[in-house]
Write a protein that holds these residues in place. Structure first.
Motif, PDB file in Angstrom:
ATOM      1  N   TRP A 140     -40.452  36.058  14.511  1.00  0.00           N
ATOM      2  CA  TRP A 140     -39.200  36.054  15.331  1.00  0.00           C
ATOM      3  C   TRP A 140     -37.883  36.048  14.760  1.00  0.00           C
ATOM      4  O   TRP A 140     -37.009  36.884  15.151  1.00  0.00           O
ATOM      5  CB  TRP A 140     -39.325  34.743  16.318  1.00  0.00           C
ATOM      6  N   ILE A 141     -37.829  35.339  13.592  1.00  0.00           N
ATOM      7  CA  ILE A 141     -36.609  35.381  12.704  1.00  0.00           C
ATOM      8  C   ILE A 141     -36.326  36.630  12.436  1.00  0.00           C
ATOM      9  O   ILE A 141     -34.973  37.180  12.364  1.00  0.00           O
ATOM     10  CB  ILE A 141     -36.680  34.238  11.813  1.00  0.00           C
ATOM     11  N   GLU A 142     -37.271  37.449  11.668  1.00  0.00           N
ATOM     12  CA  GLU A 142     -37.084  38.505  11.048  1.00  0.00           C
ATOM     13  C   GLU A 142     -37.121  39.869  12.106  1.00  0.00           C
ATOM     14  O   GLU A 142     -36.636  40.938  11.709  1.00  0.00           O
ATOM     15  CB  GLU A 142     -38.040  38.659   9.962  1.00  0.00           C
ATOM     16  N   THR A 143     -37.835  39.661  13.209  1.00  0.00           N
ATOM     17  CA  THR A 143     -37.757  41.069  13.954  1.00  0.00           C
ATOM     18  C   THR A 143     -37.214  40.841  15.509  1.00  0.00           C
ATOM     19  O   THR A 143     -36.879  41.983  15.710  1.00  0.00           O
ATOM     20  CB  THR A 143     -39.387  41.240  14.190  1.00  0.00           C
ATOM     21  N   LYS A 144     -36.858  39.888  15.810  1.00  0.00           N
ATOM     22  CA  LYS A 144     -36.557  39.668  17.422  1.00  0.00           C
ATOM     23  C   LYS A 144     -34.859  38.741  17.334  1.00  0.00           C
ATOM     24  O   LYS A 144     -34.555  38.519  18.580  1.00  0.00           O
ATOM     25  CB  LYS A 144     -37.682  38.889  18.313  1.00  0.00           C
ATOM     26  N   ASN A 145     -34.602  38.445  16.248  1.00  0.00           N
ATOM     27  CA  ASN A 145     -33.679  37.387  16.192  1.00  0.00           C
ATOM     28  C   ASN A 145     -32.235  38.111  16.113  1.00  0.00           C
ATOM     29  O   ASN A 145     -32.169  38.932  14.974  1.00  0.00           O
ATOM     30  CB  ASN A 145     -33.669  36.536  15.124  1.00  0.00           C
ATOM     31  N   ASN A 146     -31.642  38.257  17.229  1.00  0.00           N
ATOM     32  CA  ASN A 146     -30.331  39.324  17.202  1.00  0.00           C
ATOM     33  C   ASN A 146     -29.106  38.413  16.640  1.00  0.00           C
ATOM     34  O   ASN A 146     -27.987  39.216  16.559  1.00  0.00           O
ATOM     35  CB  ASN A 146     -30.235  39.722  18.561  1.00  0.00           C
ATOM     36  N   ASN A 147     -29.097  37.141  16.504  1.00  0.00           N
ATOM     37  CA  ASN A 147     -28.123  36.459  16.261  1.00  0.00           C
ATOM     38  C   ASN A 147     -27.851  35.965  14.777  1.00  0.00           C
ATOM     39  O   ASN A 147     -28.963  35.759  14.448  1.00  0.00           O
ATOM     40  CB  ASN A 147     -27.620  35.112  17.056  1.00  0.00           C
ATOM     41  N   THR A 148     -26.629  36.077  14.153  1.00  0.00           N
ATOM     42  CA  THR A 148     -26.653  35.446  12.949  1.00  0.00           C
ATOM     43  C   THR A 148     -26.289  33.968  12.903  1.00  0.00           C
ATOM     44  O   THR A 148     -25.618  33.385  14.022  1.00  0.00           O
ATOM     45  CB  THR A 148     -25.515  36.190  12.341  1.00  0.00           C
ATOM     46  N   ASP A 149     -26.571  33.298  11.963  1.00  0.00           N
ATOM     47  CA  ASP A 149     -26.056  31.663  11.941  1.00  0.00           C
ATOM     48  C   ASP A 149     -24.654  31.483  11.564  1.00  0.00           C
ATOM     49  O   ASP A 149     -23.963  32.249  10.627  1.00  0.00           O
ATOM     50  CB  ASP A 149     -26.913  31.068  10.676  1.00  0.00           C
ATOM     51  N   PHE A 150     -24.121  30.542  12.323  1.00  0.00           N
ATOM     52  CA  PHE A 150     -22.579  30.089  12.029  1.00  0.00           C
ATOM     53  C   PHE A 150     -21.640  31.395  11.965  1.00  0.00           C
ATOM     54  O   PHE A 150     -21.004  31.713  10.920  1.00  0.00           O
ATOM     55  CB  PHE A 150     -22.785  29.222  10.979  1.00  0.00           C
ATOM     56  N   ASP A 151     -21.511  32.156  12.992  1.00  0.00           N
ATOM     57  CA  ASP A 151     -20.435  33.289  13.107  1.00  0.00           C
ATOM     58  C   ASP A 151     -18.970  32.616  13.187  1.00  0.00           C
ATOM     59  O   ASP A 151     -18.678  31.941  13.840  1.00  0.00           O
ATOM     60  CB  ASP A 151     -20.776  34.183  14.378  1.00  0.00           C
ATOM     61  N   PRO A 152     -18.106  33.435  12.226  1.00  0.00           N
ATOM     62  CA  PRO A 152     -16.857  32.844  12.053  1.00  0.00           C
ATOM     63  C   PRO A 152     -15.954  33.550  13.008  1.00  0.00           C
ATOM     64  O   PRO A 152     -16.353  34.871  13.428  1.00  0.00           O
ATOM     65  CB  PRO A 152     -16.546  33.026  10.774  1.00  0.00           C
ATOM     66  N   VAL A 153     -14.541  33.138  13.180  1.00  0.00           N
ATOM     67  CA  VAL A 153     -13.656  33.923  13.980  1.00  0.00           C
ATOM     68  C   VAL A 153     -12.446  33.991  12.820  1.00  0.00           C
ATOM     69  O   VAL A 153     -12.385  32.941  12.064  1.00  0.00           O
ATOM     70  CB  VAL A 153     -13.245  33.304  14.919  1.00  0.00           C
ATOM     71  N   THR A 154     -11.866  35.066  12.982  1.00  0.00           N
ATOM     72  CA  THR A 154     -10.498  35.337  12.069  1.00  0.00           C
ATOM     73  C   THR A 154      -9.239  34.918  12.524  1.00  0.00           C
ATOM     74  O   THR A 154      -9.147  34.747  13.768  1.00  0.00           O
ATOM     75  CB  THR A 154     -10.716  36.759  11.592  1.00  0.00           C
ATOM     76  N   ASN A 155      -8.244  34.799  11.681  1.00  0.00           N
ATOM     77  CA  ASN A 155      -6.778  34.433  12.133  1.00  0.00           C
ATOM     78  C   ASN A 155      -6.243  35.719  12.773  1.00  0.00           C
ATOM     79  O   ASN A 155      -6.935  36.862  12.498  1.00  0.00           O
ATOM     80  CB  ASN A 155      -6.169  33.847  10.910  1.00  0.00           C
ATOM     81  N   LYS A 156      -5.034  36.024  12.897  1.00  0.00           N
ATOM     82  CA  LYS A 156      -4.425  37.276  13.538  1.00  0.00           C
ATOM     83  C   LYS A 156      -4.286  38.002  12.411  1.00  0.00           C
ATOM     84  O   LYS A 156      -4.312  39.292  12.703  1.00  0.00           O
ATOM     85  CB  LYS A 156      -3.166  36.728  14.151  1.00  0.00           C
ATOM     86  N   LYS A 157      -3.955  37.655  11.470  1.00  0.00           N
ATOM     87  CA  LYS A 157      -4.199  38.600  10.258  1.00  0.00           C
ATOM     88  C   LYS A 157      -5.357  39.332  10.048  1.00  0.00           C
ATOM     89  O   LYS A 157      -5.699  40.510   9.230  1.00  0.00           O
ATOM     90  CB  LYS A 157      -3.434  37.964   8.995  1.00  0.00           C
ATOM     91  N   GLY A 158      -6.440  38.531  10.247  1.00  0.00           N
ATOM     92  CA  GLY A 158      -7.786  39.183   9.992  1.00  0.00           C
ATOM     93  C   GLY A 158      -8.038  38.999   8.480  1.00  0.00           C
ATOM     94  O   GLY A 158      -9.144  39.789   7.993  1.00  0.00           O
TER      95      GLY A 158
END
Length: 203
Positions: A52-70
């Protein structure tokens, strides 16, 4: 042959057909006749979870968000994390213990980024974990490795078990794992790569 003899013979035939020794087992109707060993069940769990992790897992672990500057990450995307938690739970592969620890890691990383205890520049490796895939503590792995995963050094203590799993590649690779039984079903309780203290350590 008179009627009495016919009745007697018929009665004896009925007894012979219906008689079953006390220690015999009706395999067709006995639902408990076939069962898997703990090792078989745990190995099956691990293989299915990693498939499941390798074939059906569409999400990554611990997605970050950026500041306004990117140019810098300022926290984790907690909306994406919530969906990730729901996806992990829905698989039925992971125990509540694992889910709680996974969530605890995410909240700690989010807090460390927001409080600037750690800095993560866009394009750089994450300042947490150990620069490897936490699901296997590896940077490379065999194709479809879940098909050859094997449970070794299994130690079962009532509803808990510990072991390490390996794959077919030669070498001394092994990955520590624990499982627990929830409602009679083995589920992943901890994975070596998601040790809270090690994963969130600030260097």
């Amino acid at each position: 042959m008179n009627t009495n003899k016919l009745l007697l013979l018929f009665s004896l035939w009925i007894l012979a057909v219906s008689f079953k020794p006390a220690d015999s087992v009706d395999l067709k109707n006995d639902k408990n006749f076939y069962f898997k060993t703990d090792k078989q069940e745990i190995e099956s769990l691990i293989r299915k979870a990693y498939q499941w992790i390798e074939t059906k897992n569409n999400n990554t672990d611990f997605d970050p968000v950026t500041n306004k500057k990117g140019d810098k990450y300022t926290g984790l995307d907690l909306t994406a994390h919530k969906k990730r938690m729901e996806a992990l739970k829905k698989t039925n592969f992971f125990s509540q213990q694992f889910l709680d620890n996974y969530n605890k890691i995410a909240l700690k990383l989010d807090a460390n980024l927001k409080n600037k205890k750690i800095e993560w520049l866009v394009g750089d490796l994450p300042p947490f974990g150990n620069d490897s895939n936490p699901w296997c503590s590896c940077q490379d792995y065999p194709d479809e490795y879940w098909k050859t995963m094997a449970v070794n050094n299994l130690k079962v203590d009532n509803n808990k078990a510990s072991f390490y799993w390996t794959w077919f590649w030669k070498g001394d690779f092994k990955y520590k794992t624990t499982v627990v039984k929830e409602n009679g079903v083995w589920k992943i309780a901890s994975l070596e790569g998601f040790n809270f203290d090690e994963f969130t350590k600030i260097y």
